[in-house]
Design a protein around this motif. Structure first.
Motif, mmCIF file in Angstrom:
data_model
loop_
_atom_site.group_PDB
_atom_site.id
_atom_site.type_symbol
_atom_site.label_atom_id
_atom_site.label_comp_id
_atom_site.label_asym_id
_atom_site.label_seq_id
_atom_site.Cartn_x
_atom_site.Cartn_y
_atom_site.Cartn_z
ATOM 1 N N THR A 84 52.249 55.245 53.144
ATOM 2 C CA THR A 84 52.016 56.744 52.388
ATOM 3 C C THR A 84 50.622 57.054 51.923
ATOM 4 O O THR A 84 50.162 55.851 50.721
ATOM 5 N N ILE A 85 49.898 57.329 51.910
ATOM 6 C CA ILE A 85 48.211 57.628 51.042
ATOM 7 C C ILE A 85 48.400 58.628 49.955
ATOM 8 O O ILE A 85 47.453 58.454 48.835
ATOM 9 N N LEU A 86 49.193 59.276 49.594
ATOM 10 C CA LEU A 86 48.814 60.855 49.184
ATOM 11 C C LEU A 86 50.168 61.088 48.926
ATOM 12 O O LEU A 86 50.463 61.412 49.958
ATOM 13 N N SER A 87 51.454 61.047 47.443
ATOM 14 C CA SER A 87 52.475 61.477 47.486
ATOM 15 C C SER A 87 52.583 62.266 45.894
ATOM 16 O O SER A 87 51.859 61.694 45.158
ATOM 17 N N GLY A 88 53.748 62.726 46.512
ATOM 18 C CA GLY A 88 54.043 63.503 44.348
ATOM 19 C C GLY A 88 55.239 63.884 44.396
ATOM 20 O O GLY A 88 55.966 64.769 45.542
ATOM 21 N N VAL A 89 55.080 65.153 43.423
ATOM 22 C CA VAL A 89 56.535 65.799 43.235
ATOM 23 C C VAL A 89 55.659 67.177 42.251
ATOM 24 O O VAL A 89 55.146 66.850 41.485
ATOM 25 N N HIS A 90 55.886 68.749 43.026
ATOM 26 C CA HIS A 90 55.108 69.576 42.609
ATOM 27 C C HIS A 90 56.397 70.609 42.286
ATOM 28 O O HIS A 90 57.375 71.506 42.650
ATOM 29 N N THR A 91 56.506 71.332 41.434
ATOM 30 C CA THR A 91 56.635 72.564 40.588
ATOM 31 C C THR A 91 55.815 73.748 41.211
ATOM 32 O O THR A 91 55.151 73.766 39.866
ATOM 33 N N ARG A 92 56.311 74.660 41.568
ATOM 34 C CA ARG A 92 55.306 76.173 42.122
ATOM 35 C C ARG A 92 55.823 77.083 40.823
ATOM 36 O O ARG A 92 57.052 76.940 40.390
ATOM 37 N N ALA A 93 54.886 77.497 40.595
ATOM 38 C CA ALA A 93 55.232 78.741 39.218
ATOM 39 C C ALA A 93 55.534 79.809 40.575
ATOM 40 O O ALA A 93 55.372 80.264 41.080
ATOM 41 N N VAL A 94 56.474 80.795 39.174
ATOM 42 C CA VAL A 94 56.987 81.806 39.493
ATOM 43 C C VAL A 94 55.972 82.966 39.026
ATOM 44 O O VAL A 94 56.334 83.310 37.603
ATOM 45 N N ASN A 95 56.291 83.904 39.727
ATOM 46 C CA ASN A 95 56.254 85.554 39.094
ATOM 47 C C ASN A 95 57.386 86.428 38.425
ATOM 48 O O ASN A 95 58.629 85.726 38.756
ATOM 49 N N GLY A 136 50.898 75.941 38.888
ATOM 50 C CA GLY A 136 52.397 74.768 39.325
ATOM 51 C C GLY A 136 51.721 73.508 38.314
ATOM 52 O O GLY A 136 50.819 73.569 37.361
ATOM 53 N N SER A 137 52.773 73.005 38.277
ATOM 54 C CA SER A 137 52.838 71.308 37.300
ATOM 55 C C SER A 137 53.626 70.688 38.333
ATOM 56 O O SER A 137 53.877 70.463 39.148
ATOM 57 N N GLY A 138 53.042 68.945 37.654
ATOM 58 C CA GLY A 138 53.649 67.853 38.569
ATOM 59 C C GLY A 138 52.719 66.735 38.255
ATOM 60 O O GLY A 138 52.178 66.880 37.608
ATOM 61 N N SER A 139 52.534 66.016 39.413
ATOM 62 C CA SER A 139 52.160 65.241 39.650
ATOM 63 C C SER A 139 52.128 64.152 41.000
ATOM 64 O O SER A 139 53.080 64.588 41.541
ATOM 65 N N PHE A 140 50.978 63.825 41.358
ATOM 66 C CA PHE A 140 50.553 62.806 42.096
ATOM 67 C C PHE A 140 49.923 61.591 41.764
ATOM 68 O O PHE A 140 49.213 61.464 41.176
ATOM 69 N N VAL A 141 49.717 60.876 43.205
ATOM 70 C CA VAL A 141 49.268 59.492 43.389
ATOM 71 C C VAL A 141 48.513 59.210 44.475
ATOM 72 O O VAL A 141 49.214 60.194 45.653
ATOM 73 N N VAL A 142 46.958 59.218 44.887
ATOM 74 C CA VAL A 142 46.116 58.709 45.350
ATOM 75 C C VAL A 142 45.726 57.853 45.598
ATOM 76 O O VAL A 142 45.287 56.579 44.671
ATOM 77 N N ASP A 143 46.290 57.251 46.828
ATOM 78 C CA ASP A 143 46.428 55.834 46.459
ATOM 79 C C ASP A 143 45.096 55.676 48.080
ATOM 80 O O ASP A 143 45.246 54.751 49.437
ATOM 81 N N ALA A 163 44.586 56.254 41.963
ATOM 82 C CA ALA A 163 44.582 57.664 41.447
ATOM 83 C C ALA A 163 45.759 58.061 40.621
ATOM 84 O O ALA A 163 46.490 58.721 41.712
ATOM 85 N N THR A 164 46.700 58.498 39.323
ATOM 86 C CA THR A 164 47.532 58.795 38.819
ATOM 87 C C THR A 164 46.926 60.348 38.854
ATOM 88 O O THR A 164 46.624 60.191 37.366
ATOM 89 N N PHE A 165 47.386 61.496 38.626
ATOM 90 C CA PHE A 165 47.911 62.740 38.707
ATOM 91 C C PHE A 165 48.871 63.701 37.647
ATOM 92 O O PHE A 165 49.855 63.292 38.462
ATOM 93 N N THR A 166 48.432 63.747 36.646
ATOM 94 C CA THR A 166 49.753 64.741 35.743
ATOM 95 C C THR A 166 49.535 65.888 35.498
ATOM 96 O O THR A 166 48.150 65.759 34.858
#
Length: 340
Positions: free
Chosen positions: A151-162, A172-179, A196-199
């Motif tokens: 795994t090179i890139l992975s995360g959890v994403h919550t999409r925004a909805v109307n 949206g919101s979430g986090s992911f890691v680039v390795d 790198a860890t993104f939130t």
């Protein structure tokens, strides 16, 4: 520090004949992964050319010229935007096409590789809740079995909805890691290293945006060899401006650096109004600047709506100071600790 080549040959997944002429998939997995817009660090734009040193530091311009600390702010935000821009655009493009396989909760694109590529790629997206998805981009040597995927890139994403429950693109919101260290294990890779860890949270056009990034064990483009850590904390409020906090621990002093001596703590605190006016306060502490008795090295600078320098205060050379602090849209300095 060039990070746009995190994924090598990933465009091959879009070049396969299975995608040519295909109809875009339905909304089941639309906006299931973050986009470059989700994690973009936006600062007021200048029409002038930004001049930055290779290490991201830059002494100020002259009074009335474009503020050097404004250029510095744009330079450090550019590092984050460059780290994710290309790869997230490609991920977004991939999920806009029909997956290779899918069921109610999991969609898989690939594995795929072009004939002359050494790597093969696979993107997997899994629905955890109605609008929450886990996702992973994996790579392997083309000739290896699927069990060799890493795994090179992975995360959890919550999409925004109307209000009707439909996805809002680029929010949206979430986090992911680039390795990048894991990418180094593949046959085709560049020289980027570290993790790198993104939130992030960018949930609606009128909502406050927050983006936190922690870089571990990275280095600048060759020929740089020094590994270091860096932290970003970004907040933007529509109609009210924004703020960027940055900290890095590396060997800045003495020149030429890295000099093989103790590492210093470098922090930047940039704040700006919606009009574009702003202020940056940055400092260098610890390491050799402390040992030499010159710490903290501090610089404060303010700029106007045209990003022109109106005030400068330099702790180690007051002969170069100018302007009045009363001209600043933020009236007092705010220097950061290394932990932000």
């Amino acid at each position: 520090m060039k990070r746009s080549s995190v994924v090598f040959g990933m465009t091959a997944m879009l070049a396969g004949t299975s995608l040519v002429g295909c109809k875009l998939m339905d909304d089941d997995f639309a906006s299931s992964t973050p986009t470059a817009e989700n994690v973009a660090l936006d600062v007021p734009a200048s029409t002038q050319r930004a001049l930055t040193a290779g290490d991201g530091t830059k002494v100020s311009a002259l009074l009335g010229e474009e503020a050097g600390s404004y250029q510095l702010t744009r330079a450090v935000t550019g590092i984050v935007n460059g780290a994710t821009g290309l790869v997230l655009v490609l991920v977004k493009t991939i999920v806009s096409f029909p997956p290779t396989t899918h069921d109610d909760d999991t969609a898989v694109w690939g594995p795929h590789s072009e004939p002359l590529d050494k790597n093969a790629w696979r993107l997997t997206v899994t629905r955890l809740e109605p609008h929450v998805f886990s996702w992973a981009l994996d790579g392997k040597a083309k000739a290896d079995p699927d069990s060799a995927f890493v795994t090179i890139l992975s995360g959890v994403h919550t999409r925004a909805v109307n209000g009707r429950g439909r996805p809002i693109e680029n929010y949206g919101s979430g986090s992911f890691v680039v390795d990048w260290d894991m990418a180094q294990t593949l046959p085709d890779h560049d020289k980027a290293v570290g993790v790198a860890t993104f939130t992030y949270s960018r949930t609606a056009p009128g909502a406050v945006t927050t983006i936190d990034v922690d870089f571990k064990g990275i280095k600048d483009d060759p020929p740089a060899t020094e590994l270091y850590d860096a932290i970003y904390r970004y907040t933007a409020t529509p109609g009210a401006g924004g703020e960027l906090k940055y900290a890095a621990k590396r060997d800045y002093y003495p020149d030429p650096h890295p000099s093989g001596t103790a590492k210093e703590d470098f922090t930047i605190h940039s704040r700006w109004q919606e009009t574009g006016t702003g202020r940056t306060d940055y400092q260098l502490t610890g390491g050799e600047v402390a040992a030499d008795g010159i710490a903290p090295v501090q610089v404060s600078e303010c700029w106007d709506t045209a990003f022109l320098s109106t005030y400068l205060n330099v702790s180690y050379d007051h002969a170069g100071d100018w302007g009045m602090e009363t001209s600043c849209s933020f009236p007092s300095a705010s220097f950061l600790s290394p932990s932000l």
